[in-house]
Design an enzyme around this catalytic site. Structure first.
Site, short mmCIF file in Angstrom:
data_model
loop_
_atom_site.label_atom_id
_atom_site.label_comp_id
_atom_site.label_asym_id
_atom_site.label_seq_id
_atom_site.Cartn_x
_atom_site.Cartn_y
_atom_site.Cartn_z
N ASN A 1 -20.53 -31.30 16.03
CA ASN A 1 -20.07 -30.14 15.29
C ASN A 1 -20.70 -28.91 15.93
O ASN A 1 -21.42 -29.01 16.93
CB ASN A 1 -20.44 -30.27 13.81
N THR A 2 -20.45 -27.75 15.34
CA THR A 2 -20.93 -26.50 15.93
C THR A 2 -22.44 -26.33 15.77
O THR A 2 -23.08 -26.98 14.95
CB THR A 2 -20.20 -25.31 15.30
N CYS B 1 -26.51 -15.27 48.22
CA CYS B 1 -27.41 -16.40 48.41
C CYS B 1 -28.82 -15.91 48.74
O CYS B 1 -29.82 -16.44 48.22
CB CYS B 1 -26.88 -17.33 49.50
N CYS C 1 -21.78 -11.42 51.76
CA CYS C 1 -22.12 -10.64 50.56
C CYS C 1 -23.62 -10.64 50.28
O CYS C 1 -24.13 -9.75 49.59
CB CYS C 1 -21.36 -11.16 49.35
N ASN D 1 -18.21 -18.94 14.26
CA ASN D 1 -17.46 -18.81 13.02
C ASN D 1 -18.41 -18.97 11.83
O ASN D 1 -19.42 -19.66 11.92
CB ASN D 1 -16.33 -19.83 12.95
N SER E 1 -22.07 -32.22 8.87
CA SER E 1 -22.57 -31.39 9.97
C SER E 1 -22.16 -29.94 9.97
O SER E 1 -22.60 -29.19 10.84
CB SER E 1 -22.12 -32.02 11.29
N CYS E 2 -21.33 -29.48 9.04
CA CYS E 2 -20.91 -28.07 9.05
C CYS E 2 -22.13 -27.17 8.85
O CYS E 2 -22.84 -27.30 7.84
CB CYS E 2 -19.89 -27.82 7.95
N CYS F 1 -37.39 -24.22 52.38
CA CYS F 1 -36.30 -24.72 51.53
C CYS F 1 -36.73 -26.01 50.83
O CYS F 1 -37.23 -26.95 51.46
CB CYS F 1 -35.06 -24.98 52.37
N CYS G 1 -17.95 -17.62 55.05
CA CYS G 1 -18.89 -16.65 54.49
C CYS G 1 -18.40 -15.23 54.70
O CYS G 1 -17.96 -14.86 55.80
CB CYS G 1 -20.26 -16.83 55.15
#
Length: 500
Positions: free
Chosen positions: A295-296, A444, A441, A170, A230-231, A471, A438
């Site tokens: 804030n954002t 992994c 697909c 915004n 903080s805006c 691994c 499983c």
């Protein structure tokens, strides 16, 4: 997560969450299918099961709800039969009236859920509706001595695949109502809703304005003053986040606010800084009673590669604005933990915000030390009605964990956030494959080969096989599995592995 959970989430997410939902209106059995689906979408499957009751949908043969589904106007209808069938298999858990009351700087709150300072709480009618629906309070849209001249448009969203609102931007500023109009909203709200909590978010441009605004808001009936330090998109020097990154200015303005009021003061922190601790400490030294965060986040979003404008597009131009939504939650939690980990701030009340959509999100903030939470972006998407599942989901969580009050788990997770050097690095936790679940697909395999350690092979049946010597236990495979067929397996000490 099994197949049923995957199907339930994917099918429920197709719902448009309509106002005055035609599916529910078409149901001859009076099933509030819209509420049931909404509960599923907001992580409250137990609540959905409770609302479904004895599942009158099981005997339905005409499918009137699906015929009425608005999604059918451009796609296939939401498969309501499948949703209710899966929900009906969940364990039935009766309603539970846990004590949701909490405290914010000595002010009693009927539950932890507040509207955060934004357009969602910007006039009397809006806030009155939210109070009627069950919100405990509001941090009113920031007021000042001036009214801004806003741009149009001023909102934009960031999406991923078929998920909109992963992030939200915004470029809106403070309240466009006059100071006297806002003060009149406070007076009327306090008269008609005396038990609800009004947080007056204020922003001055000098010490005199901060003092005056605090005094006026107290006289008008506010319960708490929140200093907007903080805006990120204010026009003018010395406003918004320009204050929040300057500890000395935070100190001066907080002290000015304290001069104007005896009410509790929250200092609202900006995330557009490396550490919130210096300004937060200065706010407390100057007389603040608590903090609000976050804030954002300053952002630029959605570059149009045809005309090279960004969004929101104002005559081909835009500006740096505030980023919010689900994607910022991990950042908010990190800042809150940072402040709670500081000896000078560990006992300071915090009202948390940033990416909260569901009761689960809210509980995460509470577990890291927030006594209340504030919400905007989710309300902008779904409306004040989300309070139903926020409260019900939190109550059910509390029952499952035998928490009698919100304070029972406030800050309970803090001790589990430790410095990276202190983490146990002595073992490897291997992934565990559920080959029955499983579907072959290969996600992994692709992720492990291209983004990991080439530790997975596919057998002749297109099922994953772990190559243990390669691994490292990173669990990337578990993260990307779309059907929940990979979990955590055996922990093996590195010392034992090195012997082999």
């Amino acid at each position: 997560m099994g197949y049923r959970e995957v199907v339930l989430k994917s099918e429920s997410s197709r719902c448009l969450l309509c106002k005055d939902a035609p599916c529910a209106n078409a149901c001859k059995n009076g099933v509030r299918i819209d509420r049931i689906i909404r509960s599923v979408n907001f992580d409250n499957t137990e609540g959905a099961r409770y609302m479904l009751g004895d599942n009158p949908c099981a005997g339905c043969i005409d499918g009137a709800c699906m015929q009425a589904c608005n999604r059918a106007k451009f796609d296939s209808p939401v498969n309501i039969n499948k949703i209710t069938d899966i929900v009906s298999r969940e364990e039935f858990v009766p309603e539970y009236n846990a004590d949701l009351t909490t405290d914010l700087c000595g002010v009693k709150c009927e539950n932890p859920f507040f509207l955060s300072s934004s357009v969602v709480g910007s006039n009397y009618d809006m806030v009155a509706k939210a109070f009627d629906e069950g919100w405990a309070g509001v941090a009113f849209k920031t007021i000042g001595m001036f009214t801004p001249n806003e741009v149009s448009p001023r909102f934009a969203e960031l999406d991923k695949e078929d998920t909109a609102f992963v992030g939200f931007k915004n470029i809106e500023q403070i309240s466009t109502y006059s100071l006297e109009e806002n003060l009149s909203f406070f007076r009327k709200l306090k008269k008609n809703y005396p038990t609800k909590v009004i947080i007056a978010s204020i922003m001055g441009s000098n010490e005199e304005e901060w003092t005056k605004l605090a005094s006026l808001c107290e006289d008008a009936g506010a319960d708490v003053i929140e200093c907007n330090f903080s805006c990120p998109q204010m026009v003018g020097e010395g406003l918004g986040s320009d204050v929040g990154i300057n500890p000395e200015l935070v100190y001066a303005y907080t002290k000015a606010v304290r001069k104007g009021t005896k009410l509790p003061i929250l200092a609202k922190m900006t995330p557009n800084i490396t550490s919130m601790i210096p300004p937060a400490v200065k706010a407390m030294e100057a007389g603040a009673d608590g903090l609000a965060a976050i804030n954002t986040i300053k952002s630029i979003m959605n570059v149009n590669l045809d005309n090279f404008s960004t969004s929101p597009d104002v005559c081909g131009k835009s500006s740096v604005g505030g980023y919010s939504g689900k994607a910022v939650k991990p950042i908010a939690l990190r800042f809150i933990n940072e402040m709670k980990s500081d000896e000078r701030l560990k006992d300071v009340p915090i009202s948390g915000m940033g990416g909260i959509e569901t009761w689960y999100d809210a509980a995460e903030f509470i577990s890291l030390g927030c006594s209340t939470v504030q919400i905007t972006t989710s309300v902008m998407q779904y409306g004040y009605r989300i309070i139903d599942d926020l409260k019900d989901g939190l109550k059910r969580y509390m029952k499952a964990h035998n928490f009698k009050s919100v304070s029972d788990f406030t800050g309970i997770a803090e001790s589990n956030i430790i410095p990276a050097d202190d983490l146990d690095r002595s073992y490897i936790c291997f992934p565990k494959f559920d080959r029955e679940r499983c579907v072959g697909c290969g996600r992994c395999f692709v992720s492990c080969y291209d983004g990991g350690h080439q530790a997975i092979k596919m057998n002749d049946n297109q099922k994953p096989v772990l190559y243990g010597k390669k691994c490292v236990g990173c669990h990337l495979c578990k993260v990307v599995c779309p059907v929940g067929a990979i979990g955590s397996g055996k922990k093996v000490s590195k010392t034992a592995l090195n012997k082999h």
